[in-house]
Enzyme design. Structure first.
Site, PDB file in Angstrom:
ATOM      1  N   PRO A 193      20.265 -12.508  92.049  1.00  6.75           N
ATOM      2  CA  PRO A 193      20.050 -12.954  90.673  1.00  6.75           C
ATOM      3  C   PRO A 193      21.385 -12.933  89.930  1.00  6.75           C
ATOM      4  CG  PRO A 193      19.168 -10.722  90.995  1.00  6.75           C
ATOM      5  CD  PRO A 193      19.686 -11.182  92.320  1.00  6.75           C
ATOM      6  N   MET A 194      21.700 -14.010  89.221  1.00  6.57           N
ATOM      7  CA  MET A 194      22.947 -14.042  88.438  1.00  6.57           C
ATOM      8  C   MET A 194      22.719 -14.783  87.126  1.00  6.57           C
ATOM      9  SD  MET A 194      26.111 -14.644  91.060  1.00  6.57           S
ATOM     10  CE  MET A 194      25.278 -15.711  92.226  1.00  6.57           C
ATOM     11  N   CYS A 213      21.966  -3.307  86.213  1.00  4.21           N
ATOM     12  CA  CYS A 213      22.903  -4.015  85.328  1.00  4.21           C
ATOM     13  C   CYS A 213      23.827  -3.019  84.640  1.00  4.21           C
ATOM     14  CB  CYS A 213      22.139  -4.835  84.285  1.00  4.21           C
ATOM     15  SG  CYS A 213      23.272  -5.714  83.216  1.00  4.21           S
ATOM     16  N   ASN A 245      23.907  -5.398  99.136  1.00  2.00           N
ATOM     17  CA  ASN A 245      24.606  -6.352  98.278  1.00  2.00           C
ATOM     18  C   ASN A 245      25.976  -5.776  97.894  1.00  2.00           C
ATOM     19  OD1 ASN A 245      24.637  -6.844  94.810  1.00  2.00           O
ATOM     20  ND2 ASN A 245      25.027  -8.534  96.209  1.00  2.00           N
TER      21      ASN A 245
HETATM   22  C1  LIG Z   1      27.905 -14.017  86.739  1.00  2.00           C
HETATM   23  C2  LIG Z   1      27.077 -12.866  87.252  1.00  2.00           C
HETATM   24  C3  LIG Z   1      25.811 -12.657  86.727  1.00  2.00           C
HETATM   25  C4  LIG Z   1      25.011 -11.615  87.219  1.00  2.00           C
HETATM   26  N1  LIG Z   1      23.746 -11.471  86.747  1.00  2.00           N
HETATM   27  C5  LIG Z   1      22.906 -10.571  87.337  1.00  2.00           C
HETATM   28  C6  LIG Z   1      21.516 -10.523  87.007  1.00  2.00           C
HETATM   29  O1  LIG Z   1      21.015 -11.291  86.179  1.00  2.00           O
HETATM   30  N2  LIG Z   1      20.752  -9.592  87.653  1.00  2.00           N
HETATM   31  C7  LIG Z   1      21.272  -8.737  88.605  1.00  2.00           C
HETATM   32  O2  LIG Z   1      20.531  -7.927  89.178  1.00  2.00           O
HETATM   33  N3  LIG Z   1      22.575  -8.765  88.921  1.00  2.00           N
HETATM   34  C8  LIG Z   1      23.386  -9.678  88.336  1.00  2.00           C
HETATM   35  N4  LIG Z   1      24.691  -9.760  88.742  1.00  2.00           N
HETATM   36  C9  LIG Z   1      25.160  -8.882  89.825  1.00  2.00           C
HETATM   37  C10 LIG Z   1      24.987  -9.571  91.178  1.00  2.00           C
HETATM   38  O3  LIG Z   1      23.639  -9.860  91.461  1.00  2.00           O
HETATM   39  C11 LIG Z   1      25.584  -8.698  92.313  1.00  2.00           C
HETATM   40  O4  LIG Z   1      24.880  -7.480  92.342  1.00  2.00           O
HETATM   41  C12 LIG Z   1      27.059  -8.411  92.113  1.00  2.00           C
HETATM   42  O5  LIG Z   1      27.772  -9.564  91.705  1.00  2.00           O
HETATM   43  C13 LIG Z   1      27.666  -7.868  93.408  1.00  2.00           C
HETATM   44  O6  LIG Z   1      27.570  -8.791  94.454  1.00  2.00           O
HETATM   45  P1  LIG Z   1      28.844  -9.653  94.961  1.00  2.00           P
HETATM   46  O7  LIG Z   1      29.930  -8.664  95.286  1.00  2.00           O
HETATM   47  O8  LIG Z   1      28.311 -10.419  96.139  1.00  2.00           O
HETATM   48  O9  LIG Z   1      29.251 -10.548  93.817  1.00  2.00           O
HETATM   49  C14 LIG Z   1      25.510 -10.760  88.228  1.00  2.00           C
HETATM   50  C15 LIG Z   1      26.787 -10.975  88.735  1.00  2.00           C
HETATM   51  C16 LIG Z   1      27.564 -12.005  88.267  1.00  2.00           C
HETATM   52  C17 LIG Z   1      28.943 -12.229  88.850  1.00  2.00           C
END
Ligand SMILES: Cc1cc2nc3c(=O)[nH]c(=O)nc-3n(C[C@H](O)[C@H](O)[C@H](O)COP(=O)(O)O)c2cc1C
Length: 330
Positions: free
Chosen positions: A17-18, A101, A201
């Site tokens: 989720p992002m 978060c 993750n």
């Molecule tokens: C632009 C952005 C928005 C994000 N929004 C959410 C979100 O809505 N919910 C959530 O659980 N994590 C959110 N995250 C965290 C990501 O889901 C993930 O846990 C984090 O980026 C680490 O993973 P990665 O190293 O593969 O980027 C967000 C991350 C980014 C970069």
């Protein structure tokens, strides 16, 4: 192999989720490229209850996306229960509770990663949600608040006890935010403590990272976040690498541009033209990654606000790459 509701998964690769990224058009891109589960951006529980247009729009999905999860966040138990019921009413495959978060306004108010500082509250909140809905409930969290307060083993045991169906662990602490190396060393300990499916993750940006995450942790699945923005093809690349030990060649130019334009078209249909064009700008670097003269083209793409103009720039660029200038080609 593990199941969530009627869906069975063997070493799935999930799209994280992002916020501002995983809207329906982008989820479709990733799903078609091999993501096994896709999630909404996080949805504010209070916003859902107030029937805010923004919160409701985040829950819109199409059948092709399934298995599809709605992620909700909030720090008030009753509101989270109501939000979960509202989510359930649109029939997703799962509801995910955000306990990770790190953003100050959220974590300091006892929601998101703030729940890691009050595990009894997390337990009450998650348990009430699980009891209130029939749809499978999953949780996404972090290792702990900071390096001196790693709670993930106890949290996983508690979540298993209250009936959560899978747990995603972002292998960083709240204090780390999105920076620093993820620490996978806790995951084998979590796996030894519970039977709950564990999704890893953090820091998975290449097929090699994916392979390492599976090998080092013994996890049941992995979740990709930023790696999907910079390269939406990562899902099929990971799958190919895990199956064969070989790297897939990058997508062809034709495929890249066809995908971009299709994504843009679907975004325009979903959000309206101007909003889609402005919001899709964040995807150009990923879609066009490593192509010649790309920074100049990206700058050009920051100007237009209509589909036709963007399409013209992209097609001109594609054609220039397919038929290199005879002078510079030699
Ligand atoms: C632009 C952005 C928005 C994000 N929004 C959410 C979100 O809505 N919910 C959530 O659980 N994590 C959110 N995250 C965290 C990501 O889901 C993930 O846990 C984090 O980026 C680490 O993973 P990665 O190293 O593969 O980027 C967000 C991350 C980014 C970069």
């Amino acid at each position: 192999m593990f199941s969530i509701g009627p869906h069975s998964f063997t070493r799935p690769i999930l799209l994280a989720p992002m916020e501002d990224v995983t809207d329906m058009p982008f989820r479709l891109v990733c799903r078609r490229l091999g993501a096994d589960i896709v999630y909404t951006e996080f949805v504010n529980a209070e916003g859902l209850i107030r029937e805010s247009v923004k919160a409701k729009k985040k829950m819109v999905f199409v059948e092709e996306e399934r298995p599809f999860g709605i992620q909700i966040y909030g720090g008030v138990e009753d509101s989270m229960v109501q939000a979960a019921k509202l989510s359930e009413s649109v029939a997703p495959d799962l509801v995910d509770i955000n306990c990770g978060c790190w953003v100050k306004d959220i974590a300091m108010r006892g929601a998101g990663a703030g729940l890691l500082r009050d595990i009894p509250k997390m337990e009450r909140l998650v348990s009430s949600v699980v009891k209130a809905v029939k749809v499978p409930v999953t949780v996404k969290t972090r290792l702990g608040w900071d390096a001196d307060d790693i709670r993930i083993i106890d949290v996983a045991k508690m979540l298993e006890q209250v009936g959560v169906q899978a747990l995603t662990v972002h292998c960083r602490t709240r204090v780390q935010g999105h920076k620093g190396d993820p620490d996978y060393t806790w995951i084998p300990k979590v796996k030894a403590a519970v039977r709950l499916p564990i999704i890893v993750n953090g820091g998975i940006n290449t097929p090699h990272d994916a392979d390492r995450a599976f090998r080092e942790t013994g996890c049941d699945g992995i979740m990709v976040a930023r790696g999907a923005i910079t390269n939406p093809w990562i899902f099929r690349e990971i799958k190919h690498y895990l199956a064969t030990g070989k790297e897939l060649p990058p997508p062809t130019l034709e495929e890249r541009f066809a995908l971009m334009l299709h994504h843009l078209k679907e975004s325009v249909e979903f959000k309206g033209e101007r909003k889609a064009i402005l919001e899709n700008r964040k995807h150009y670097s990923g879609f066009l990654k490593a192509l010649p003269h790309v920074s100049q083209v990206r700058q050009e793409l920051m100007v237009p606000e209509t589909f036709v103009e963007v399409e013209a720039i992209l097609l001109r660029y594609r054609d220039s790459l397919l038929t290199p200038d005879p002078i510079t080609a030699h």
